[in-house]
Design a protein around this motif. Structure first.
Motif, PDB file in Angstrom:
ATOM      1  N   LYS A 105     -15.163 118.688  30.588  1.00 45.44           N
ATOM      2  CA  LYS A 105     -14.155 118.833  31.171  1.00 45.44           C
ATOM      3  C   LYS A 105     -14.074 119.460  32.406  1.00 45.44           C
ATOM      4  CE  LYS A 105     -11.646 116.949  27.956  1.00 45.44           C
ATOM      5  NZ  LYS A 105     -10.827 115.637  28.242  1.00 45.44           N
ATOM      6  N   GLU A 108     -14.706 117.065  34.975  1.00 46.28           N
ATOM      7  CA  GLU A 108     -13.549 116.540  35.203  1.00 46.28           C
ATOM      8  C   GLU A 108     -12.733 116.815  36.073  1.00 46.28           C
ATOM      9  OE1 GLU A 108     -12.385 114.930  31.500  1.00 46.28           O
ATOM     10  OE2 GLU A 108     -14.017 113.796  31.162  1.00 46.28           O
ATOM     11  N   CYS A 109     -12.500 118.193  36.031  1.00 45.61           N
ATOM     12  CA  CYS A 109     -11.451 118.985  36.858  1.00 45.61           C
ATOM     13  C   CYS A 109     -11.883 118.631  38.277  1.00 45.61           C
ATOM     14  CB  CYS A 109     -11.424 120.597  36.590  1.00 45.61           C
ATOM     15  SG  CYS A 109     -10.182 120.649  35.330  1.00 45.61           S
ATOM     16  N   GLY A 110     -13.140 118.742  38.614  1.00 47.88           N
ATOM     17  CA  GLY A 110     -13.484 118.660  39.926  1.00 47.88           C
ATOM     18  C   GLY A 110     -13.313 117.298  40.634  1.00 47.88           C
ATOM     19  N   ALA A 111     -13.094 116.302  39.667  1.00 43.98           N
ATOM     20  CA  ALA A 111     -13.095 114.910  40.248  1.00 43.98           C
ATOM     21  C   ALA A 111     -11.494 114.689  40.291  1.00 43.98           C
ATOM     22  CB  ALA A 111     -13.679 113.828  39.120  1.00 43.98           C
ATOM     23  N   TYR A 112     -10.942 115.260  41.476  1.00 47.97           N
ATOM     24  CA  TYR A 112      -9.628 114.950  41.735  1.00 47.97           C
ATOM     25  C   TYR A 112      -9.177 114.006  42.498  1.00 47.97           C
ATOM     26  CZ  TYR A 112     -11.223 117.853  45.524  1.00 47.97           C
ATOM     27  OH  TYR A 112     -12.033 118.010  46.627  1.00 47.97           O
ATOM     28  N   TRP A 117     -12.330 110.120  39.997  1.00 51.81           N
ATOM     29  CA  TRP A 117     -11.592 110.227  38.675  1.00 51.81           C
ATOM     30  C   TRP A 117     -12.093 108.756  37.893  1.00 51.81           C
ATOM     31  CZ3 TRP A 117     -10.096 113.606  35.368  1.00 51.81           C
ATOM     32  CH2 TRP A 117      -9.771 113.169  34.190  1.00 51.81           C
ATOM     33  N   ARG A 157     -19.055 121.486  39.616  1.00 51.06           N
ATOM     34  CA  ARG A 157     -17.628 120.927  39.968  1.00 51.06           C
ATOM     35  C   ARG A 157     -17.372 120.670  41.394  1.00 51.06           C
ATOM     36  NH1 ARG A 157     -13.528 125.604  38.341  1.00 51.06           N
ATOM     37  NH2 ARG A 157     -14.340 126.557  40.442  1.00 51.06           N
TER      38      ARG A 157
END
Lengths: 235, 308
Positions: A105, A108-112, A117, A157
């Protein structure tokens, strides 16, 4: 070589405290720069000022010929998300992790960005290739990991999107020498291409021979600049 | 403890959980201690009252008194309460968050502004609708089930089930959606969230609307047991804030456990003959203070084995 970052007369600080005194720094694309200096001499504040996280700041910061500096006395962090989205990736000091989120997760936060994404699984896999220990920990909470694993998560990230400028604050801070060597090796293995990388570090030995330039900071001012350093012979 | 008391306790707990989770999520992600949460509760109660009052003749005219009609009535009531809560949340975003979110002392200023919004909206409700209590249509109908010799009223059962459904939806949204991931990231580390490109300004709007809708759900469910009045939000609000504190501000599981604890404590104190209802508030607040003295991080401090 175009300039990725051009800092001119940047001062910054927190409240009444002035940490940076009219700093000038130019970073060209494809460069890896080591920022060295003692504790409390402004390395972190410089990186924080670039992302508008310092308490106040004034002076010009040009990122890809776009002025992102300016005078500001309040609103720390207000422009940070926009700057990050425009291509400044940062692995901050103390990692700034989310203790209750799993490693996956977290990445995933880093894939903005939209693109990141969409292909987040592929990118997470790539981060796991760079930091193999994380693959085993995919679903464990980051708050339970060790310092070295947290550092890997924090840098991972940062690597989830392609940035123009990578800022890495003390990648070896608080880590055992063996682990910090592993983290640094991973950083050197990253292709910089047309981006640039600034690594703030206290341990000059870790940087020597690996970075294109070493910039010294002392008491909030730039002190000396060395190109292509190899301080330790035969290391 | 007999089953009736158990159901009553769960009934209280579900209303409290809806309020406390709203306060808790809002505080930890947006940094706003929303003193207008009680006003949101009252406003959504009145919103539902207006909409159902308007829709009732239409529904009866087109569907008569069938099961379908009562189902449509129920969804109208719940939907209008949710939507008016969300709209009021958006108003709080515009008035109390957007103008001051990057100014110094934002938390204190936000507290004062939301308190002003609370007072202003309660007074406007008094001005517009008068102090009379308003009854909303009983969507679960009148009656009770017999389970093992105890009677469970429909409204109690409906409240518990409705709250569980809405809370599960909220938790699922937080856990599985991308926006929910951003909200959770912001709750756990605001700086790390900013470094991940998550803007507080953008994320605050859905969070305020979500917490407003949760207050609206609480209002819709509580309206089945008691009436709607301009000041009906104050007790749920106070209980919501204190339970959020008891659970450890920012912890959703903590808030749920806190709400269940307080619900059972209230039901139990109320049923003990020599204590009775008048000691309920006294006992709950003493309990919350005692817990916070012993564990300043509240219940979440016990659940949490991660470190910053």
């Amino acid at each position: 070589m175009p300039d990725v970052l051009k800092i001119n007369k940047l001062s910054a600080g927190y409240g009444p405290l002035r940490v940076l005194h009219e700093v000038d720094l130019t970073v060209q694309s494809g460069e890896r720069i080591g920022l060295v200096g003692l504790n409390g001499h402004g390395k972190t504040t410089l990186l924080r000022a670039i992302t508008h996280m310092s308490g106040w700041q004034q002076g010009s910061i040009k990122f890809n010929d776009l002025e992102i500096g300016g005078s500001r006395s309040i609103g720390a962090g207000r422009r940070t998300p926009r700057l990050v989205r425009s291509g400044i990736a940062i692995a901050p000091q103390g990692d700034a992790i989310f203790p209750g989120l799993s490693v996956r997760k977290h990445l995933e936060c880093g894939a903005y960005t939209k693109l990141a994404w969409r292909e987040k699984n592929k990118r997470i896999d790539k981060v796991f290739d760079i930091f193999p220990p994380l693959r085993m920990l995919e679903h464990s909470l980051v708050g339970k990991l060790s310092g070295g694993e947290r550092r890997m998560v924090s840098i991972g990230r940062m690597l989830m999107v392609e940035a123009k400028l990578y800022l890495i604050d003390e990648p070896s801070l608080g880590l055992a020498p063996k682990i910090s060597h592993g983290v640094m090796e991973a950083l050197w293995a990253l292709p910089v291409n047309d981006a640039a990388m600034i690594i703030a570090e206290q341990n000059v030995n870790l940087l020597s021979g690996k970075v294109d330039r070493i910039v010294g900071m002392h008491a909030g001012r730039m002190r000396g600049e060395v190109g292509h350093v190899s301080l330790v012979s035969g290391d | 403890m007999d089953l009736g008391l158990f159901v009553y306790a769960l009934n209280l707990a579900s209303i409290y959980a809806l309020m406390a989770i709203g306060v808790s999520i809002l505080w930890s992600s947006v940094g706003l201690l929303n003193m207008a949460h009680g006003a949101t509760f009252a406003v959504s109660g009145y919103g539902a009252w207006l909409v159902t009052g308007f829709m009732k003749p239409i529904i009866i005219a087109s569907f008569g008194k069938t099961a379908l009609a009562s189902f449509i009535m129920a969804s109208t009531l719940v939907g209008s309460a949710l939507i008016s809560g969300a709209i009021f949340g958006a108003i709080i975003y515009l008035l109390a968050f957007l103008p001051i979110h990057d100014k110094p002392n934002y938390a204190v200023r936000g507290l004062i502004i939301t308190l002003a919004i609370n007072i202003a909206s309660v007074q406007s409700l008094l001005y517009l609708f008068g102090p009379r209590n308003r009854g909303l249509p009983k969507i679960f109908g009148f009656g009770r089930w017999e389970v093992w010799g105890t009677k469970i009223r429909y409204d109690q059962a409906g409240t518990i089930i409705g709250a569980i459904i809405i809370l599960s939806l909220t938790l699922a949204w937080l856990r599985y959606s991308r926006r929910g991931l951003e909200v959770r990231a912001m709750m756990q580390n605001a700086e790390g969230a900013a470094y991940s490109g998550i803007s507080r300004k953008v994320t605050a709007l859905p969070v305020l609307m979500l917490t407003g809708a949760l207050a609206g759900m609480a209002a819709a469910l509580l309206s089945q047991t008691i009436f709607v009045s301009p000041t009906s939000g104050s007790v749920p609000h106070i209980m919501g804030v204190t339970i959020a504190l008891l659970g450890g501000l920012g912890s959703v599981p903590g808030a749920v456990i806190g709400a269940i604890l307080i619900g059972f404590l209230e039901a139990f104190i109320g049923s003990v003959p020599f204590l009775g209802q008048r000691y309920v508030m006294f006992a709950t607040f003493s309990f919350i203070i005692a817990v916070l003295v012993i564990r300043p991080r509240g219940i979440s401090g016990l659940l949490d084995d991660t470190r910053e």
